[in-house]
Structures are given as C-alpha cells and as structure tokens.
Design an enzyme around this catalytic site. Sequence first.
Site, PDB file in Angstrom:
ATOM      1  N   LYS A 138     -27.296  48.178 -11.448  1.00  0.00           N
ATOM      2  CA  LYS A 138     -26.442  46.782 -11.744  1.00  0.00           C
ATOM      3  C   LYS A 138     -28.344  46.061 -11.588  1.00  0.00           C
ATOM      4  O   LYS A 138     -28.791  44.891 -12.876  1.00  0.00           O
ATOM      5  CB  LYS A 138     -26.194  45.979 -10.799  1.00  0.00           C
ATOM      6  CG  LYS A 138     -24.713  46.374 -11.171  1.00  0.00           C
ATOM      7  CD  LYS A 138     -23.454  45.490 -10.519  1.00  0.00           C
ATOM      8  CE  LYS A 138     -24.506  45.948  -8.900  1.00  0.00           C
ATOM      9  NZ  LYS A 138     -24.287  46.961  -8.093  1.00  0.00           N
ATOM     10  N   ARG A 159     -18.046  39.901  -4.982  1.00  0.00           N
ATOM     11  CA  ARG A 159     -17.891  40.792  -4.685  1.00  0.00           C
ATOM     12  C   ARG A 159     -16.166  41.451  -4.540  1.00  0.00           C
ATOM     13  O   ARG A 159     -16.342  42.338  -4.108  1.00  0.00           O
ATOM     14  CB  ARG A 159     -19.066  42.065  -3.748  1.00  0.00           C
ATOM     15  CG  ARG A 159     -19.742  43.090  -4.215  1.00  0.00           C
ATOM     16  CD  ARG A 159     -20.303  42.510  -3.082  1.00  0.00           C
ATOM     17  NE  ARG A 159     -21.540  43.868  -3.100  1.00  0.00           N
ATOM     18  CZ  ARG A 159     -22.708  44.210  -3.627  1.00  0.00           C
ATOM     19  NH1 ARG A 159     -23.264  43.398  -3.816  1.00  0.00           N
ATOM     20  NH2 ARG A 159     -23.492  45.207  -3.551  1.00  0.00           N
ATOM     21  N   ARG A 217     -34.521  51.850   1.521  1.00  0.00           N
ATOM     22  CA  ARG A 217     -34.284  50.421   1.387  1.00  0.00           C
ATOM     23  C   ARG A 217     -33.055  51.036   2.988  1.00  0.00           C
ATOM     24  O   ARG A 217     -32.441  52.168   2.796  1.00  0.00           O
ATOM     25  CB  ARG A 217     -32.964  50.188   0.932  1.00  0.00           C
ATOM     26  CG  ARG A 217     -33.203  48.836  -0.322  1.00  0.00           C
ATOM     27  CD  ARG A 217     -32.777  48.977  -1.117  1.00  0.00           C
ATOM     28  NE  ARG A 217     -31.449  49.001  -0.912  1.00  0.00           N
ATOM     29  CZ  ARG A 217     -30.338  48.096  -1.946  1.00  0.00           C
ATOM     30  NH1 ARG A 217     -30.361  47.842  -3.113  1.00  0.00           N
ATOM     31  NH2 ARG A 217     -28.773  47.783  -1.615  1.00  0.00           N
ATOM     32  N   ARG A 246     -20.401  52.428   1.539  1.00  0.00           N
ATOM     33  CA  ARG A 246     -21.332  51.391  -0.079  1.00  0.00           C
ATOM     34  C   ARG A 246     -20.000  51.813  -0.470  1.00  0.00           C
ATOM     35  O   ARG A 246     -19.589  50.656  -1.590  1.00  0.00           O
ATOM     36  CB  ARG A 246     -22.538  50.918  -0.236  1.00  0.00           C
ATOM     37  CG  ARG A 246     -23.328  50.161   0.428  1.00  0.00           C
ATOM     38  CD  ARG A 246     -24.640  50.477   1.162  1.00  0.00           C
ATOM     39  NE  ARG A 246     -25.217  50.066  -0.797  1.00  0.00           N
ATOM     40  CZ  ARG A 246     -26.032  50.126  -1.198  1.00  0.00           C
ATOM     41  NH1 ARG A 246     -26.961  51.413  -0.744  1.00  0.00           N
ATOM     42  NH2 ARG A 246     -26.595  50.200  -1.933  1.00  0.00           N
ATOM     43  N   ARG A 295     -33.398  56.463  -5.274  1.00  0.00           N
ATOM     44  CA  ARG A 295     -34.317  55.372  -4.698  1.00  0.00           C
ATOM     45  C   ARG A 295     -33.534  54.932  -3.331  1.00  0.00           C
ATOM     46  O   ARG A 295     -35.273  54.439  -2.459  1.00  0.00           O
ATOM     47  CB  ARG A 295     -33.256  53.964  -5.290  1.00  0.00           C
ATOM     48  CG  ARG A 295     -33.713  52.565  -4.473  1.00  0.00           C
ATOM     49  CD  ARG A 295     -32.702  51.783  -4.783  1.00  0.00           C
ATOM     50  NE  ARG A 295     -31.476  51.503  -4.250  1.00  0.00           N
ATOM     51  CZ  ARG A 295     -30.789  51.025  -4.011  1.00  0.00           C
ATOM     52  NH1 ARG A 295     -30.251  50.122  -5.342  1.00  0.00           N
ATOM     53  NH2 ARG A 295     -29.312  50.752  -3.733  1.00  0.00           N
TER      54      ARG A 295
HETATM   55  P1  AMP Z   1     -26.175  45.121  -3.039  1.00  0.00           P
HETATM   56  O1  AMP Z   1     -28.217  45.096  -3.541  1.00  0.00           O
HETATM   57  O2  AMP Z   1     -26.056  44.299  -4.315  1.00  0.00           O
HETATM   58  O3  AMP Z   1     -25.998  46.509  -3.957  1.00  0.00           O
HETATM   59  O4  AMP Z   1     -26.226  44.471  -2.498  1.00  0.00           O
HETATM   60  C1  AMP Z   1     -26.793  45.504  -0.826  1.00  0.00           C
HETATM   61  C2  AMP Z   1     -25.921  44.492   0.430  1.00  0.00           C
HETATM   62  O5  AMP Z   1     -26.023  43.567   0.524  1.00  0.00           O
HETATM   63  C3  AMP Z   1     -24.468  44.425   0.329  1.00  0.00           C
HETATM   64  O6  AMP Z   1     -23.839  45.751   0.867  1.00  0.00           O
HETATM   65  C4  AMP Z   1     -23.500  44.382   1.016  1.00  0.00           C
HETATM   66  O7  AMP Z   1     -24.157  44.300   2.967  1.00  0.00           O
HETATM   67  C5  AMP Z   1     -24.944  42.739   1.141  1.00  0.00           C
HETATM   68  N1  AMP Z   1     -24.094  41.835  -0.062  1.00  0.00           N
HETATM   69  C6  AMP Z   1     -24.822  41.871  -1.592  1.00  0.00           C
HETATM   70  N2  AMP Z   1     -23.811  40.107  -1.906  1.00  0.00           N
HETATM   71  C7  AMP Z   1     -23.109  40.907  -1.570  1.00  0.00           C
HETATM   72  C8  AMP Z   1     -21.107  39.874  -1.252  1.00  0.00           C
HETATM   73  N3  AMP Z   1     -21.811  38.921  -2.895  1.00  0.00           N
HETATM   74  N4  AMP Z   1     -20.407  39.589  -0.454  1.00  0.00           N
HETATM   75  C9  AMP Z   1     -20.837  40.375   0.672  1.00  0.00           C
HETATM   76  N5  AMP Z   1     -22.229  40.702   0.744  1.00  0.00           N
HETATM   77  C10 AMP Z   1     -22.940  41.423  -0.269  1.00  0.00           C
END
Ligand code: AMP
Length: 190
Positions: A13, A88, A133, A144, A127
């Site tokens: 993404k 989400r 990360r 996740r 990654r």
């Molecule tokens: P991502 O970079 O999109 O994989 O997001 C990393 C982490 O940020 C996720 O595992 C959540 O802990 C938090 N996060 C990102 N976007 C959201 C969202 N829309 N709602 C809740 N937590 C989020």
Amino acid sequence: MRLVLVGPPGAGKGTQAQVVAAHLGVPHISTGDIFRANVAGGTDLGQQAQQFMDAGELVPDSVTNAMVADRLTHADAAGGFLLDGYPRNPGQAEVLQELLARTDLELDAVVELVADHETVVQRLLERAAKEGRADDTEEVIRRRLDVYDEQTAPLVDFYRQRGLLRTVDGVGAVDEVSARIIAALPSANA
Ligand code: AMP
C-alpha cells in the site's frame, strides 16, 4: 480525486500510494506515517499511539479520527487525497463519510490491493530486515494480519455495497501494480 487504498499489511500500500498520489497530483495521507513521525518526535499524539502500534493493535478511533479530521482540513487536501491505512474499521469509515459530507463531498473510489498471505508475510520480513520497523517482528506481524482480517476486511463489503470498490492484484513489479491501480480508477471526467 478522493481515494482510499485498503489491503493487508505487506500488500504494498505505502509504495503504491506514493506512486499513485504523485500521478494524480494529490497528497498521500498515511495514518501510519503520521503516527510514526509523532512517535519519532516524541509528541503527545506519538505517546498515545506507540503502545498500540508496538503491539500491532489499532490506535483508538477517538485518537485516529481526530487526527484525520485535522489533516483533511489542510489546504493541500482541498482538491483530493489518497488515504493509505485509513479507514481501518467500519466505525472509521462512517466517520470519514460524515467528515466529507460536511462539505458535500464523498469518496470517488476505494482500491483494495490483494495479496496472498505468503506474499505479505515474506514482504514484511524483508522490510523488517531493511527498515527495522518496530512492528515488523514476526509476532507483531501475525497480530497485524489478524487485526486486518477481523477489523479491516469487513470494510471491503461496506465499500462494495456502496459501489466504490475496485479490486486490484497487488502481486507483481511495482510499475505493473501501479498501472493496474491507475487503470482501475474512475476517469477524472466521469
Ligand atoms: P501502517 O503503517 O498503515 O501499517 O500502520 C502502522 C500502525 O499504525 C498500525 O498497526 C496501527 O497501530 C497504527 N494505525 C495506522 N493507521 C491506523 C488507523 N486507521 N486506525 C488505527 N490505527 C492505525
């Protein structure tokens, strides 16, 4: 163009959102990136988010929705945006709809990036080796993916029922996948 990109962690993404947003000339708004920047900067928001991120859980909706509501008022989002990682869960999707409706706007499309389980786990482990990360450890990756299946996957139906969903195969070279996404978008004049 107001777009949402949805898909499991590791589906590509973030990479695709950057390419497609640049192509469309709209800001790429990644809630994960905003949270990570706040964690790195030691802000209050970062402190509220970090424990959830580290555990692979969603940050509470109250925190996330307020952050997005604020971000969408920035001038660069007036002509459109590409949201990556938000909404989400169905509650966030309702909030987004309400936020847009306040100014008589709605989403143009929701792109679902599909990749099989094995591919996404492999990509996330790669990654992890490259970027380090904090939430790319094997245990947190597993959590996740479960959170995606339990809380985020229901959004796909939510948007399908509203006629907004475009499903795209996320497996392939970056350029190929970007071309598929762009081909799947509604035309700008439609
Ligand atoms: P991502 O970079 O999109 O994989 O997001 C990393 C982490 O940020 C996720 O595992 C959540 O802990 C938090 N996060 C990102 N976007 C959201 C969202 N829309 N709602 C809740 N937590 C989020």
